[in-house]
Design a protein around this motif. Structure first.
Motif, short mmCIF file in Angstrom:
data_model
loop_
_atom_site.label_atom_id
_atom_site.label_comp_id
_atom_site.label_asym_id
_atom_site.label_seq_id
_atom_site.Cartn_x
_atom_site.Cartn_y
_atom_site.Cartn_z
N TRP A 21 0.84 -1.21 0.00
CA TRP A 21 0.00 0.00 0.00
C TRP A 21 0.87 1.25 0.00
CZ3 TRP A 21 -4.65 0.54 -1.58
CH2 TRP A 21 -5.57 -0.49 -1.45
N LEU A 24 2.21 1.74 -3.48
CA LEU A 24 1.16 2.22 -4.38
C LEU A 24 0.92 3.73 -4.17
CD1 LEU A 24 -0.96 1.53 -6.53
CD2 LEU A 24 -2.56 1.06 -4.67
N GLU A 27 3.79 5.56 -5.82
CA GLU A 27 3.66 5.55 -7.29
C GLU A 27 2.65 6.57 -7.78
OE1 GLU A 27 2.71 1.67 -8.73
OE2 GLU A 27 4.67 0.83 -8.19
N ARG A 28 1.61 6.77 -7.01
CA ARG A 28 0.54 7.70 -7.42
C ARG A 28 0.79 9.13 -6.93
NH1 ARG A 28 -5.04 5.02 -8.25
NH2 ARG A 28 -4.42 3.01 -9.08
N LEU A 57 1.81 -5.91 -4.66
CA LEU A 57 1.48 -4.58 -5.19
C LEU A 57 0.32 -4.66 -6.17
CD1 LEU A 57 2.07 -1.57 -5.38
CD2 LEU A 57 3.80 -2.10 -7.11
N GLU A 58 0.32 -5.67 -7.03
CA GLU A 58 -0.80 -5.83 -7.97
C GLU A 58 -2.08 -6.19 -7.24
OE1 GLU A 58 0.29 -7.51 -11.99
OE2 GLU A 58 2.12 -7.95 -10.83
N SER A 61 -3.39 -2.96 -5.79
CA SER A 61 -3.90 -2.14 -6.89
C SER A 61 -5.29 -2.60 -7.30
CB SER A 61 -2.95 -2.21 -8.09
OG SER A 61 -1.72 -1.61 -7.80
N LEU A 64 -7.76 -1.52 -4.65
CA LEU A 64 -8.10 -0.11 -4.80
C LEU A 64 -9.08 0.10 -5.94
CD1 LEU A 64 -7.78 2.83 -3.99
CD2 LEU A 64 -5.76 2.93 -5.47
N ALA A 65 -8.84 -0.56 -7.07
CA ALA A 65 -9.75 -0.44 -8.21
C ALA A 65 -11.16 -0.90 -7.84
CB ALA A 65 -9.22 -1.23 -9.40
#
Length: 86
Positions: A21, A24, A27-28, A57-58, A61, A64-65
């Protein structure tokens, strides 16, 4: 937030999922909570999805999506993915 409560799960601060997290957020370009030592032992983040992911990480992600979709349904807003498709 109450209608979205089921979209969250407890994450132990400092563990592998927590670190994903954190990555992520980096990255954002999102702010992070601060040093782990200053936080409680657990924090609530969007819950992980069932299934296999190539990396933690995926997995976060995808979590989150999924949360973004649930939030969009509740608020009538478009998700980042919907905006990118336009």
């Amino acid at each position: 937030m109450a209608p979205l409560a089921d979209e969250f799960a407890a994450v132990r601060v400092g563990n592998e999922v927590w670190q994903a997290w954190k990555r992520l957020h980096e990255e954002r370009g999102w702010p992070w909570f601060g040093p782990d030592r200053d936080l409680p032992d657990w924090a609530y983040m969007p819950k992980p999805l069932a299934g296999e992911f190539p990396s933690t990480l995926e997995a976060v992600s995808a979590a989150l999506a999924s949360f973004e979709v649930a939030h969009a349904r509740l608020t009538g807003e478009r998700t980042t993915k919907q905006e990118a498709a336009e």
